[in-house]
Design a protein around this motif. Structure first.
Motif, PDB file in Angstrom:
ATOM      1  N   ASN A  93       0.666  -1.240   0.154  1.00  0.00           N
ATOM      2  CA  ASN A  93      -0.088   0.006  -0.060  1.00  0.00           C
ATOM      3  C   ASN A  93       0.921   1.210   0.037  1.00  0.00           C
ATOM      4  N   ASP A  94       2.111   0.965  -0.175  1.00  0.00           N
ATOM      5  CA  ASP A  94       3.251   2.318  -0.437  1.00  0.00           C
ATOM      6  C   ASP A  94       2.910   3.028   0.870  1.00  0.00           C
ATOM      7  N   SER A  95       2.988   2.487   1.914  1.00  0.00           N
ATOM      8  CA  SER A  95       2.853   3.295   3.312  1.00  0.00           C
ATOM      9  C   SER A  95       4.166   2.555   4.271  1.00  0.00           C
ATOM     10  N   ILE A  96       4.566   3.598   5.154  1.00  0.00           N
ATOM     11  CA  ILE A  96       5.708   3.323   5.891  1.00  0.00           C
ATOM     12  C   ILE A  96       5.087   3.059   7.372  1.00  0.00           C
ATOM     13  N   TYR A  97       5.441   2.059   8.015  1.00  0.00           N
ATOM     14  CA  TYR A  97       5.013   1.838   9.329  1.00  0.00           C
ATOM     15  C   TYR A  97       6.084   1.947  10.404  1.00  0.00           C
ATOM     16  N   GLN A  98       5.720   2.254  11.570  1.00  0.00           N
ATOM     17  CA  GLN A  98       6.697   2.258  12.544  1.00  0.00           C
ATOM     18  C   GLN A  98       6.675   0.733  13.214  1.00  0.00           C
ATOM     19  N   MET A  99       8.004   0.411  13.638  1.00  0.00           N
ATOM     20  CA  MET A  99       8.043  -0.980  14.411  1.00  0.00           C
ATOM     21  C   MET A  99       7.023  -1.254  15.504  1.00  0.00           C
ATOM     22  N   GLU A 100       6.680  -0.335  16.256  1.00  0.00           N
ATOM     23  CA  GLU A 100       5.644  -0.520  17.041  1.00  0.00           C
ATOM     24  C   GLU A 100       4.314  -0.764  16.680  1.00  0.00           C
ATOM     25  N   THR A 101       3.829  -0.308  15.502  1.00  0.00           N
ATOM     26  CA  THR A 101       2.681  -0.702  14.808  1.00  0.00           C
ATOM     27  C   THR A 101       2.427  -2.009  14.602  1.00  0.00           C
TER      28      THR A 101
END
Length: 143
Positions: A93-101
């Motif tokens: 989905n061309d998104s950046i996720y934080q490790m906490e998510t």
């Protein structure tokens, strides 16, 4: 004679002080290198989702052991010494996720969906004061 003894004592104290500072710096440098080795091995290397989950767990454990503060969204704050943050850029989905998510969403769920997907660490940043790993960016390579 008395001046020579005082001068010699001051000289010995200065030499001991410099030697102490050198040993302290050397120990801190070696400690940083040892801590960084766990994370630097992934730079520019393709890894599977299971390996990425391991890196996320290490970073979370590191932040918990060093008592890094968490904001109201559950994201670890940068403390300029020993915090580590990891971001994962997904192609889906061309998104950046934080490790906490990913961690709070269930690391096992991440492994179930992404265990056979390849990721690559494309960036590492370091704390300026301790030279320990501060930030890592992983990008999804395959779908």
């Amino acid at each position: 004679m008395k001046k020579l003894a005082i001068f010699s004592a001051i000289l010995v104290i200065i030499i001991c002080g410099v030697f102490y500072l050198y040993l302290n710096y050397s120990a801190q440098y070696n400690n940083s290198k040892k801590a960084n080795l766990k994370f630097e091995n992934y730079l520019n290397v393709e890894v599977y989702g299971t390996d990425l989950a391991t890196v996320i767990n290490r970073a979370i454990d590191n932040n918990q052991q060093n008592e890094v503060e968490v904001n109201n969204k559950g994201i670890y704050l940068d403390n300029d010494e020993n915090s580590i943050s990891i971001e994962i850029k997904m192609l889906d989905n061309d998104s950046i996720y934080q490790m906490e998510t990913i961690y709070n969403g269930g690391i096992q769920n991440f492994i179930n969906y992404y265990s056979n997907i390849k990721f690559k660490c494309v960036e590492i940043k370091y704390h300026s004061s301790t030279n320990k790993v501060k930030y890592m960016l992983f990008e999804q390579i395959t779908q």
